[in-house]
Design a protein around this motif. Sequence first.
Motif, short mmCIF file in Angstrom:
data_model
loop_
_atom_site.label_atom_id
_atom_site.label_comp_id
_atom_site.label_asym_id
_atom_site.label_seq_id
_atom_site.Cartn_x
_atom_site.Cartn_y
_atom_site.Cartn_z
N ALA A 160 0.74 -1.16 -0.06
CA ALA A 160 -0.07 0.11 0.03
C ALA A 160 0.72 1.22 -0.02
O ALA A 160 0.52 2.42 0.17
CB ALA A 160 -0.87 0.00 1.25
N GLY A 161 2.23 1.05 -0.08
CA GLY A 161 3.14 2.33 0.06
C GLY A 161 3.11 2.79 1.19
O GLY A 161 3.60 4.15 1.20
N LEU A 162 3.04 2.20 2.13
CA LEU A 162 3.25 2.81 3.69
C LEU A 162 4.49 2.25 4.40
O LEU A 162 4.50 2.13 5.55
CB LEU A 162 2.02 2.18 4.46
N GLY A 163 5.44 1.91 3.60
CA GLY A 163 6.72 1.38 4.00
C GLY A 163 7.22 2.42 5.21
O GLY A 163 8.20 1.79 5.99
N PHE A 164 7.03 3.69 4.97
CA PHE A 164 7.66 4.56 6.17
C PHE A 164 7.01 4.41 7.49
O PHE A 164 7.51 4.68 8.30
CB PHE A 164 7.07 5.89 5.73
N GLY A 165 5.79 3.44 7.76
CA GLY A 165 5.26 3.21 8.99
C GLY A 165 5.70 1.78 9.21
O GLY A 165 4.94 1.28 10.27
N VAL A 166 6.48 1.40 8.65
CA VAL A 166 7.09 -0.07 9.26
C VAL A 166 8.49 -0.09 9.52
O VAL A 166 9.30 0.44 8.57
CB VAL A 166 6.66 -0.98 8.13
N VAL A 167 8.74 -0.53 10.75
CA VAL A 167 10.18 -0.79 11.16
C VAL A 167 10.62 -2.21 10.80
O VAL A 167 10.15 -3.00 11.71
CB VAL A 167 10.45 -0.07 12.54
N LEU A 168 11.29 -2.35 10.09
CA LEU A 168 11.55 -4.11 9.78
C LEU A 168 12.87 -4.65 10.38
O LEU A 168 12.64 -5.64 10.81
CB LEU A 168 11.70 -4.32 8.12
N ASP A 169 13.61 -3.70 10.75
CA ASP A 169 15.11 -4.08 11.29
C ASP A 169 14.71 -3.89 12.79
O ASP A 169 14.35 -2.95 13.46
CB ASP A 169 16.09 -2.92 10.90
N LYS A 170 14.82 -5.12 13.50
CA LYS A 170 14.65 -5.16 15.12
C LYS A 170 15.63 -4.39 15.76
O LYS A 170 15.66 -3.78 16.92
CB LYS A 170 14.65 -6.57 15.71
N GLY A 171 16.73 -4.03 14.80
CA GLY A 171 17.90 -3.25 15.33
C GLY A 171 17.44 -1.86 15.92
O GLY A 171 18.09 -1.01 16.63
N GLU A 172 16.68 -1.40 14.95
CA GLU A 172 15.82 0.01 14.88
C GLU A 172 15.10 0.23 16.08
O GLU A 172 14.63 1.30 16.42
CB GLU A 172 15.41 0.42 13.63
N ARG A 173 14.49 -0.97 16.79
CA ARG A 173 13.45 -0.86 17.81
C ARG A 173 14.09 -1.02 19.12
O ARG A 173 13.87 -2.32 19.85
CB ARG A 173 12.27 -1.77 17.43
N GLU A 174 15.07 -0.30 19.45
CA GLU A 174 15.64 -0.45 20.75
C GLU A 174 15.05 -0.69 22.05
O GLU A 174 15.33 -0.98 22.98
CB GLU A 174 16.97 0.38 20.68
N GLY A 175 13.87 -0.08 22.03
CA GLY A 175 13.00 0.17 23.15
C GLY A 175 12.28 -1.09 23.44
O GLY A 175 11.44 -1.37 24.40
#
Length: 300
Positions: A253-268
Amino acid sequence: MSLNQTPFHKFHLDRGAKMVDFAGWEMPLHYGSILDEHKAVRRVGGIFDVSHMGRVKFGGKDARRMLERLCTRRVSDMNVGQCRYSLVCNEKGGVRDDVLVYRYEDHWLMVCNASNREKLLGHFEEVKGDLKVKIVDMTKKTAMVAVQGPAVMDFIGKFSEEVPGLKRYHFVQKSMVIFKMTISRTGYTGEDGIEVILPANMAGMAFKTLFKGNEGESGLVPAGLGCRDSLRLEAGMPLYGHELSEEINPLEAGLGFGVVLDKGEREGDDEGEGFIGQEALKEISERGLARKLVGLKMGG
């Protein structure tokens, strides 16, 4: 079965709205001409009753952890007073709903689509498990109105110096004598403007105070679901059930900006759980999309 009515029901009837059943709510489709309302929002501004949208409060020690599990975007790095667009996915990466998350001092609020509220509430209880989270459906206890258009912020500036200075996707809480309301610089029309959440039993009084009983003097017009749909379509904003569904994932749907695929980016994240559907979306991204949403520009 009788339909739910929003606190602004009389407002709609008094202005001759054509009322329709939308996700179990009696809502205004239009007040005359969808095209006229659409143009008015683009030129000046419109007032939308969006009280039918779900508003769910998350509190407790594990609220943040649960939201990290539910949402495709991080919430741990959000500041108090910030809103963030996100998605809630199923295990296959399909979209259960697209949502807006608000971070308050001591809790979080998620705004979801009316048609998905009951489904999401059941999903939240399943995900909650043993987590210490208090989930409260605030939908019928509150009202919500959107005021959208190029002249809106100047109009709001007559009542508040603070609100026009808000950054996009931020909110402020304002006190009006005996109650508080949340004013966010958000919306889903492609225009600038605000959305206001306030206690349901105070909605009528707040509306009269804000518009002094005659919104026509401001140039703002009441606008229904019909032009809300045409506005978001013109602006290229997806609508659940059309460009998003349990079978359509956010990458398509073109909403890749709203998805964090790399767990390393989700340090919280606690214990590196990631969000539901993350692994499926990561595989889809690596494999390549089988289809994608495109927009067509009309030449006539």
